[in-house]
Design an enzyme around this catalytic site. Sequence first.
Site, PDB file in Angstrom:
ATOM      1  N   GLU A 144      -1.072 -17.587  -9.190  1.00 57.74           N
ATOM      2  CA  GLU A 144      -0.349 -16.508  -9.441  1.00 57.74           C
ATOM      3  C   GLU A 144       1.110 -16.837  -9.472  1.00 57.74           C
ATOM      4  OE1 GLU A 144      -1.343 -12.488  -9.392  1.00 57.74           O
ATOM      5  OE2 GLU A 144      -3.314 -12.545 -10.230  1.00 57.74           O
ATOM      6  N   TYR A 204       0.991  -1.425  -0.229  1.00 55.36           N
ATOM      7  CA  TYR A 204       0.116  -0.072   0.226  1.00 55.36           C
ATOM      8  C   TYR A 204       0.418   1.760   0.194  1.00 55.36           C
ATOM      9  CZ  TYR A 204      -3.518  -3.070   1.613  1.00 55.36           C
ATOM     10  OH  TYR A 204      -4.421  -4.546   1.621  1.00 55.36           O
ATOM     11  N   CYS A 207      -6.712  -5.702  -6.865  1.00 55.43           N
ATOM     12  CA  CYS A 207      -6.197  -5.219  -5.401  1.00 55.43           C
ATOM     13  C   CYS A 207      -5.331  -6.230  -4.822  1.00 55.43           C
ATOM     14  CB  CYS A 207      -7.348  -4.932  -4.930  1.00 55.43           C
ATOM     15  SG  CYS A 207      -8.918  -6.732  -5.058  1.00 55.43           S
TER      16      CYS A 207
END
Length: 179
Positions: A168, A108, A139
């Site tokens: 992933e 973030y 996100c």
Amino acid sequence: MQTLGWTLFDTAIGACAVAWGEGGITGAQLPQVHATGTRSRMRHRFPGVAEGSPPPEVAALIDAVQALLRGEPRDLSATRLDFDGVPAFHRRVYELALTIPPGRVLSYGEIAQRLGDPGAARAVGQALGANPFAPIVPCHRVLAAGGRAGGFSAHGGAETKLKMLAIEGARPDDQPSLF
């Protein structure tokens, strides 16, 4: 933002959904516990809009999302998203998140720095928590400081986020900044 239709589709992590309009994708939904829950969320988000067959551009996106959630790298960054009604800061966060490739992560704080506002990590988290385009806007590829999962507003919370990252091939625990 006028939504013309939406559809439910199966993925390796459950039933997802996507909505579309003339300006592009107007929303997407990660799975709920059951497909009926995902369908209910879409009916609530897009009242009066009928579930239907997607146009070719949306069908191609669905194929790409299904492949991504099977672990096949796919770049969804060129997806036409309808940002009408999305706050400007959120849009900037989503556009930056779209540049994070599969298997990679940012924090973030790193996103806040790249936006030119290093003190905005909490605001970045809030924007991502309101992401109307997940998993198209990835996100799940944004972590808390130190590689911790942080929050995730989809069903299953941080567990779902970590599952998507594992699919992933990302390893957030030992790679604090992969981008």
